[in-house]
Design a protein around this motif. Sequence first.
Motif, PDB file in Angstrom:
ATOM      1  N   GLN A  33      18.314  10.945  -5.081  1.00  0.00           N
ATOM      2  CA  GLN A  33      19.276  10.020  -4.270  1.00  0.00           C
ATOM      3  C   GLN A  33      19.022   8.572  -4.489  1.00  0.00           C
ATOM      4  O   GLN A  33      19.375   7.675  -3.629  1.00  0.00           O
ATOM      5  N   GLY A  34      18.608   8.139  -5.742  1.00  0.00           N
ATOM      6  CA  GLY A  34      18.361   6.862  -5.995  1.00  0.00           C
ATOM      7  C   GLY A  34      17.342   6.073  -5.242  1.00  0.00           C
ATOM      8  O   GLY A  34      17.256   4.720  -5.506  1.00  0.00           O
ATOM      9  N   VAL A  35      16.378   6.912  -4.624  1.00  0.00           N
ATOM     10  CA  VAL A  35      15.314   6.448  -3.763  1.00  0.00           C
ATOM     11  C   VAL A  35      14.160   5.634  -5.115  1.00  0.00           C
ATOM     12  O   VAL A  35      13.585   6.716  -5.435  1.00  0.00           O
ATOM     13  N   ALA A  36      13.960   4.774  -5.120  1.00  0.00           N
ATOM     14  CA  ALA A  36      13.054   4.049  -6.012  1.00  0.00           C
ATOM     15  C   ALA A  36      12.798   2.684  -5.922  1.00  0.00           C
ATOM     16  O   ALA A  36      13.522   1.854  -5.042  1.00  0.00           O
ATOM     17  N   GLN A  37      11.621   2.093  -6.703  1.00  0.00           N
ATOM     18  CA  GLN A  37      11.227   0.749  -6.576  1.00  0.00           C
ATOM     19  C   GLN A  37      10.402   0.511  -5.185  1.00  0.00           C
ATOM     20  O   GLN A  37      10.930   0.312  -4.252  1.00  0.00           O
ATOM     21  N   GLY A  38       9.208   0.142  -5.546  1.00  0.00           N
ATOM     22  CA  GLY A  38       8.346   0.133  -4.450  1.00  0.00           C
ATOM     23  C   GLY A  38       6.893   0.125  -4.652  1.00  0.00           C
ATOM     24  O   GLY A  38       6.387  -0.056  -5.849  1.00  0.00           O
ATOM     25  N   CYS A  39       6.156   0.523  -3.623  1.00  0.00           N
ATOM     26  CA  CYS A  39       4.666   0.654  -3.826  1.00  0.00           C
ATOM     27  C   CYS A  39       3.997   1.872  -3.278  1.00  0.00           C
ATOM     28  O   CYS A  39       4.709   2.489  -2.137  1.00  0.00           O
ATOM     29  N   LEU A  40       2.588   2.206  -3.633  1.00  0.00           N
ATOM     30  CA  LEU A  40       1.903   2.893  -2.957  1.00  0.00           C
ATOM     31  C   LEU A  40       1.202   2.330  -1.777  1.00  0.00           C
ATOM     32  O   LEU A  40       0.697   1.333  -1.970  1.00  0.00           O
ATOM     33  N   ILE A  41       0.879   3.256  -0.594  1.00  0.00           N
ATOM     34  CA  ILE A  41       0.395   2.316   0.660  1.00  0.00           C
ATOM     35  C   ILE A  41      -0.594   3.697   1.026  1.00  0.00           C
ATOM     36  O   ILE A  41      -0.028   4.773   1.261  1.00  0.00           O
ATOM     37  N   ASP A  42      -1.872   3.602   1.680  1.00  0.00           N
ATOM     38  CA  ASP A  42      -2.634   4.523   2.317  1.00  0.00           C
ATOM     39  C   ASP A  42      -2.685   4.134   3.874  1.00  0.00           C
ATOM     40  O   ASP A  42      -2.476   3.002   4.225  1.00  0.00           O
ATOM     41  N   THR A  43      -3.041   5.098   4.715  1.00  0.00           N
ATOM     42  CA  THR A  43      -3.054   5.040   6.118  1.00  0.00           C
ATOM     43  C   THR A  43      -4.471   5.027   6.368  1.00  0.00           C
ATOM     44  O   THR A  43      -5.384   5.425   5.679  1.00  0.00           O
ATOM     45  N   PRO A  44      -4.990   4.624   7.481  1.00  0.00           N
ATOM     46  CA  PRO A  44      -6.476   4.560   7.942  1.00  0.00           C
ATOM     47  C   PRO A  44      -7.075   6.065   7.982  1.00  0.00           C
ATOM     48  O   PRO A  44      -8.194   5.908   7.415  1.00  0.00           O
ATOM     49  N   ASP A  45      -6.181   6.820   8.330  1.00  0.00           N
ATOM     50  CA  ASP A  45      -6.595   8.303   8.312  1.00  0.00           C
ATOM     51  C   ASP A  45      -6.536   9.059   6.959  1.00  0.00           C
ATOM     52  O   ASP A  45      -6.702  10.234   6.691  1.00  0.00           O
ATOM     53  N   LYS A  99      -3.879   9.371   4.590  1.00  0.00           N
ATOM     54  CA  LYS A  99      -2.664   9.849   4.159  1.00  0.00           C
ATOM     55  C   LYS A  99      -2.112   8.649   3.055  1.00  0.00           C
ATOM     56  O   LYS A  99      -2.436   7.588   3.288  1.00  0.00           O
ATOM     57  N   TRP A 100      -1.115   9.523   2.356  1.00  0.00           N
ATOM     58  CA  TRP A 100      -0.740   8.165   1.181  1.00  0.00           C
ATOM     59  C   TRP A 100       1.003   8.246   1.498  1.00  0.00           C
ATOM     60  O   TRP A 100       1.531   9.506   1.785  1.00  0.00           O
ATOM     61  N   VAL A 151       8.466   7.573   1.845  1.00  0.00           N
ATOM     62  CA  VAL A 151       8.198   8.722   0.996  1.00  0.00           C
ATOM     63  C   VAL A 151       6.801   9.462   1.245  1.00  0.00           C
ATOM     64  O   VAL A 151       6.104   8.457   0.872  1.00  0.00           O
ATOM     65  N   SER A 152       6.402  10.505   1.703  1.00  0.00           N
ATOM     66  CA  SER A 152       5.059  11.208   1.678  1.00  0.00           C
ATOM     67  C   SER A 152       4.658  11.114   0.436  1.00  0.00           C
ATOM     68  O   SER A 152       5.158  11.488  -0.705  1.00  0.00           O
ATOM     69  N   VAL A 153       3.272  11.142   0.055  1.00  0.00           N
ATOM     70  CA  VAL A 153       2.784  11.274  -1.337  1.00  0.00           C
ATOM     71  C   VAL A 153       1.435  12.048  -1.267  1.00  0.00           C
ATOM     72  O   VAL A 153       0.568  11.934  -0.350  1.00  0.00           O
ATOM     73  N   GLN A 154       1.315  13.198  -2.007  1.00  0.00           N
ATOM     74  CA  GLN A 154       0.033  13.579  -2.517  1.00  0.00           C
ATOM     75  C   GLN A 154      -0.440  13.251  -3.754  1.00  0.00           C
ATOM     76  O   GLN A 154       0.138  13.220  -4.587  1.00  0.00           O
TER      77      GLN A 154
END
Length: 522
Positions: free
Chosen positions: A253-265, A267-268, A286-289
């Motif tokens: 869907q053309g979803v792109a450009q940005g960064c990775l971020i983690d949560t206090p618990d 998750k990414w 977008v969720s990340v594993q």
Amino acid sequence: MKNKHLCHIVILLSLLSTTVVQAEPARNPIIWADVPDVAVIRVGDTYYMSSTTMHMSPGLPIMKSKDLVNWELIGYAYDRLVENNATNMGNGQQCYGRGSWASCLRYHNGTYYVSTFSSTSGRTHIYTTQDIEKGNWKETSFAPSLHDHSLFFDDDGRVYMLYGVGNLRLVELESDLSGIKEGGFDEVVIKNASAVAGSNIMLPAEGSQLRKINGKYYVMNITWPRGSMRTQIIHRADKITGPYEGKVVLKDQGVAQGCLIDTPDGKWYAVLFQDNGSVGRSPWLVSVQLEDGWPVLGVDGKAPKTLDIDDKEEGLGNIVASDEFNRKPGDPLPMAWQWNHNPDNRFWSIGEGSGYLRLTTGRVDKDVLGARNMLTQRTFGPVSSATTKIEVGGMKDGDCAGLIALQRRYGFVGVKMEGNSKSIVMVSAQSNQPEEVESIPLGHQTVYLKIDCDFRDRTDKAYFNYSLDGKTWTKIGAVLQMSYTLPHFMGYRFGLFNFATKTSDGFVDFDYYRVSDEISME
């Protein structure tokens, strides 16, 4: 006079403000508006995001969130990027689509850093503060302008910027960030970064975002294979200087450009954006594993519309805002407002007429795109509407004032004065050249103007209306087929304007500006 509108105002504001509702899964886009080139950090349990607003003033917006879904504006890194003919619209120049571009946001040793670059200034700009929520940013800048850079503080105390298009170069900075360090590291560390997405590339890799996770260095980039879509790629290395290996991590869907971020618990997520038609470029979450040391984005290779985060709020917070202009002279504008370029503060005021924004023409311009003191806010989806009441008794021959849907192919509804006669006009630049589509004689000193925007299913149409009593609305002119164009490189904006074509010093008073997430299709 205004009190009779109080109930109406409360209803409108309640639609747009953050209110507690029954929790339901959050959905993408997380902000259905133009918030491109997102950079996000987490400090404790709070997330902060910077973005691009290019030629707008103030610029480099800073937002805050507790859940990565609902964001509020807390300030801007700068009020005016630089003072030159392009940013000040002097000598026929302008900086549409330029100004400042993709930023990088960092927190290091108690200090917040946000950096950007500009072809308009020819420099790389770094802003710092100890309190991101109160602002008071201090600037350092240096030449050259490092394209789509990522500022990085390494564990050994050295400071770098990774930047470039296609070939990504890592340069070491002076410890005080005053410039590129003489004799420091300065090499291309990822050659032809787009190669992981194929050999037939339309847009080489750019939009670098560098961070360190579990001892490895990760570089997020966008690329665009010819005949395909915006694609998210990533490279990783054990050392910041490389060697790097890469792969495609999302092509959907053309979803792109940005960064990775983690949560206090633990998750990414990836905070990215999507070209979302004429409303602009809208952020997606977008969720990340992490699998075998690689971030795996989305679900089965897709960026899902529904998120695994409960959304207990609704609306766009203070990213857009109605305004009654009931303030004292000198009081700040709501943060949702941005001037189209650096304003000339001699020719606008609030409080000179009680409860009004006054725009006075300070010079002669050939068309609305040259109007320096144009005050703007984002349009938003799925539908949005802006309404204003304007007093036109102070206009002069050749003046034109009103409400615009601003982009290169703009449309506006307003009042034009020729000689001693006024008319309500609708002007369309859908063909890239302004055309007065309809003109109606005006015998009143007050008129109400409205623009409705429909962004559902990429419909991207704007409708123009006027009223003489604020109750009964009449369509005027033609429907504008909105189009996102690169010369402006920005989603459509609602704007209030007044410009002169013959002589300066005419003025108009805007009584209010009201936004709604409902439109009338009658």
